[in-house]
Design an enzyme around this catalytic site. Structure first.
Site, PDB file in Angstrom:
ATOM      1  N   HIS A  85      -7.482  -5.803  -0.452  1.00 54.44           N
ATOM      2  CA  HIS A  85      -6.281  -5.035  -0.111  1.00 54.44           C
ATOM      3  C   HIS A  85      -5.656  -5.566   1.188  1.00 54.44           C
ATOM      4  O   HIS A  85      -6.168  -5.304   2.274  1.00 54.44           O
ATOM      5  CB  HIS A  85      -6.739  -3.580   0.063  1.00 54.44           C
ATOM      6  N   LYS A 113       4.325   1.992  -2.320  1.00 58.86           N
ATOM      7  CA  LYS A 113       4.773   3.170  -3.080  1.00 58.86           C
ATOM      8  C   LYS A 113       6.206   3.471  -2.637  1.00 58.86           C
ATOM      9  O   LYS A 113       7.092   3.789  -3.432  1.00 58.86           O
ATOM     10  CB  LYS A 113       3.886   4.389  -2.780  1.00 58.86           C
ATOM     11  N   TRP A 147      -9.529   0.140  -5.917  1.00 66.16           N
ATOM     12  CA  TRP A 147      -9.002   1.464  -5.542  1.00 66.16           C
ATOM     13  C   TRP A 147      -7.543   1.605  -5.997  1.00 66.16           C
ATOM     14  O   TRP A 147      -7.098   2.673  -6.390  1.00 66.16           O
ATOM     15  CB  TRP A 147      -9.111   1.597  -4.020  1.00 66.16           C
ATOM     16  N   SER A 154       0.832  -1.205   0.000  1.00 65.89           N
ATOM     17  CA  SER A 154       0.000   0.000   0.000  1.00 65.89           C
ATOM     18  C   SER A 154       0.868   1.256   0.000  1.00 65.89           C
ATOM     19  O   SER A 154       1.747   1.382  -0.841  1.00 65.89           O
ATOM     20  CB  SER A 154      -0.919  -0.081   1.220  1.00 65.89           C
TER      21      SER A 154
HETATM   22  C1  GCU Z   1      -5.421   4.820   1.251  1.00 68.66           C
HETATM   23  C2  GCU Z   1      -4.786   5.540   0.105  1.00 68.66           C
HETATM   24  C3  GCU Z   1      -3.927   4.612  -0.718  1.00 68.66           C
HETATM   25  C4  GCU Z   1      -2.940   3.890   0.174  1.00 68.66           C
HETATM   26  C5  GCU Z   1      -3.644   3.251   1.330  1.00 68.66           C
HETATM   27  C6  GCU Z   1      -2.711   2.696   2.403  1.00 68.66           C
HETATM   28  O1  GCU Z   1      -6.353   3.888   0.786  1.00 68.66           O
HETATM   29  O2  GCU Z   1      -5.811   6.134  -0.644  1.00 68.66           O
HETATM   30  O3  GCU Z   1      -3.218   5.343  -1.693  1.00 68.66           O
HETATM   31  O4  GCU Z   1      -2.215   2.944  -0.568  1.00 68.66           O
HETATM   32  O5  GCU Z   1      -4.435   4.205   2.007  1.00 68.66           O
HETATM   33  O6  GCU Z   1      -1.541   2.930   2.404  1.00 68.66           O
HETATM   34  O7  GCU Z   1      -3.210   2.075   3.302  1.00 68.66           O
END
Ligand code: GCU
Length: 423
Positions: A399, A262, A349, A258
Site C-alpha cells: 500500500h 476514494k 486490505w 487510499s
Molecule cells: C485505513 C483504512 C482504509 C484507507 C487507509 C488510508 O487503512 O482502513 O480504508 O484507505 O486507511 O487512507 O490510509
C-alpha cells in the site's frame, strides 16, 4: 496562534496522525483474505433504472439514470454536498518563482479563501508546472496526507501553521515532481487537512460549518462527511486551476491514494470538469466492491472512520447486499471520461481483485456511451497496464504510491489526454 487555537490544533494533529497511521498498516486480522470465502453476491445493474426499465441510450443515461445513481451515492454512501462554490471565495498567489527544482519548474503557491473572512476556512495550493512549457499544460491534482512541505524538499514551500520543518520532503517518494514536470505535466497539491481535518466527530472545523444553517453544528442525515468535504475542496482547487495561465483547465487529472483515492473517485464522479480520474489503492468505499467483503468491510470502515461517509452508510454494516449501489456504479458515473484504477498486489486490505472487478463492471455504461470501456475481461498480470478508457494496473508490493505508479499514471494520461508517450 492563540493558546486555545494551538491546543485545538495539537489535539487535532495528534488524533489526525493516529487516524493516518493505518495508511501503512499491514492486513488486520479477523478479516477475509481468502478468495474461496468470498460470498455469492449479485451486483446491481448500473443500467437498470429504479422504475425497472433498462437504459438503452446515451441520452437516457445522461438525463435520467446518471442523476439517479449520483443521488443514491449521495443518499447512502458519501452524503450530499450541500454547497457549491461559495460566493465570497477568492484567492491570492502569495509566492511564485520561475526557477524551482533546479530550473525544471515554475512554482506557485496560492491561498484559496472559502469565504470573505480571512480567518475562515482556506487551503494552500502548491503548483509546479514545467518551465519549458510553451502553453498551458495538463495537470495532476492530488491531495496530500502530511502537508505541502512534505511532498518535495523545496525550502520555499510554506509550512502549514505550526508545521514541522524537519519533515520537509519526507513524502518525496510519493510525489516525483521532477519526473512529472519533465513529462510535460503540472502538479497541484493541497494538504487534505486544510479542507477538513481528519478527526472523528469534530464537525466544528474544516469546511462543514460553511454549509450550516442557523444553530446547526454537524452535517444532517444524508449530508457530506469528510470524503465529501475533501472532494468539494478538489472542485474548488479546479475553480482556481481553470484560471491559471500555465494550466490547461480542460485537462486536469484528479488523483488520490487510499482514503484520498476514494475521494478522487467521488470528486470525479460529481464534477464532470475533471478530464481524467485516478484512484490508487483506494479499497473499501473507493474502487473495491463492497459486496465481496474481502479485506476491509463496510462495518469496519464505518467503525474506524465514522466521519468519512454519511451517517446512512452505517445501515449497511454487515448488510452490503441491501446497498442500492456498489462501487462499480461509482466508476460508471465518471463515464465516458477515462478512469484508471490502480492496485498493489500485497495490499489485500484494499482488495485488488475487487478493485479490478468494479472497473470491469462499470464497462457497460462506458460502452453505451460509445467508448471501449474495460478492454480486459480477465484480471491482468502484474505490471500489465490495461489502457482502455477504463484502465487498470496491478503493481507488485504494498500500500503506497511509488515511481512505478507514477510511470503508469503518466503513460495512461499520455494516451488519453493526447500527449505522445515518447515525450
Ligand atoms: C485505513 C483504512 C482504509 C484507507 C487507509 C488510508 O487503512 O482502513 O480504508 O484507505 O486507511 O487512507 O490510509
Amino acid at each position: 496562534m492563540n493558546a486555545p487555537a494551538l491546543l485545538r490544533w495539537t489535539a487535532s494533529l495528534t488524533l489526525g496522525l493516529l487516524l493516518i497511521a493505518p495508511e501503512s498498516m499491514a492486513q488486520p486480522e479477523g478479516f477475509n483474505y481468502d478468495e474461496s470465502k468470498v460470498p455469492d453476491y449479485s451486483l446491481p445493474d448500473p443500467l437498470l433504472a429504479e422504475d425497472g426499465s433498462k437504459v438503452t441510450s446515451a441520452d437516457e443515461w445522461r438525463l435520467s439514470r446518471r442523476p439517479e445513481v449520483l443521488r443514491l451515492f449521495e443518499d447512502y454512501v458519501y452524503g450530499k454536498t450541500p454547497i457549491g462554490r461559495p460566493e465570497g471565495m477568492r484567492w491570492e498567489v502569495f509566492e511564485s518563482s520561475e526557477g524551482a527544482i533546479g530550473g525544471l519548474a515554475r512554482r506557485k503557491q496560492v491561498r484559496i479563501f472559502f469565504s470573505e473572512d480571512d480567518n475562515g476556512p482556506r487551503m494552500d495550493l502548491l503548483l509546479y508546472t514545467p518551465s519549458n512549457a510553451e502553453g498551458p499544460v495538463p495537470t495532476f491534482l492530488g491531495l496530500n496526507f502530511r502537508g505541502n512541505h512534505t511532498v518535495f524538499p523545496d525550502p520555499a514551500i510554506r509550512l502549514p501553521e505550526g508545521g514541522d520543518d524537519s519533515v520537509r520532503g519526507e513524502r518525496r517518494g510519493r510525489w516525483p515532481v521532477d519526473t512529472i514536470v519533465s513529462n510535460g505535466y503540472g502538479l497541484a497539491t493541497i494538504w487534505y487537512h486544510d479542507i477538513d481535518p481528519d478527526v472523528k466527530d469534530q464537525w466544528s472545523d474544516g469546511v462543514h460549518p460553511l454549509a450550516y444553517a442557523e444553530g446547526q453544528s454537524e452535517p444532517g442525515s444524508g449530508e457530506w462527511g469528510s470524503i465529501g468535504a475533501w472532494a468539494w475542496g478538489l472542485s474548488r482547487a479546479l475553480d482556481y486551476l481553470e484560471t491559471d495561465d500555465h494550466v490547461d483547465g480542460s485537462r486536469v487529472i484528479v488523483m488520490g491514494h487510499s482514503r484520498l483515492g476514494k475521494t478522487s473517485l467521488w470528486s470525479g464522479a460529481q464534477d464532470e470538469r475533471f478530464a481524467l480520474v485516478i484512484s490508487n489503492d483506494s479499497g473499501c468505499g473507493g474502487a473495491a466492491l463492497s459486496r465481496r467483503r474481502f479485506g476491509e468491510t463496510v462495518e469496519r470502515i464505518n467503525t474506524s472512520f465514522p466521519h468519512w461517509f454519511t451517517d446512512r452508510f452505517k445501515r449497511f454494516n454487515g448488510n452490503e447486499d441491501e446497498l442500492p449501489v456498489d462501487q462499480h456504479m461509482l466508476i460508471s458515473l465518471i463515464a465516458p471520461r477515462p478512469v484508471l484504477v490502480c492496485s498493489a498486489e500485497e495490499d489485500l486490505w484494499a482488495d485488488p481483485r475487487g478493485e479490478y472487478l468494479s472497473a470491469k463492471h462499470a464497462s457497460p455504461v462506458y460502452e453505451l456511451l460509445g467508448t471501449d470501456g474495460m478492454a480486459s475481461r480477465e484480471m491482468p498480470g502484474l505490471n500489465e497496464l490495461i489502457s482502455s478508457t477504463i484502465g487498470y494496473h496491478l503493481r507488485p508490493g504494498g500500500h503506497d504510491v511509488t515511481d512505478r505508479d507514477w510511470e503508469v499514471f503518466i503513460e495512461f494520461a499520455n494516451r488519453h489526454l493526447g500527449r505522445s508517450n515518447s515525450q
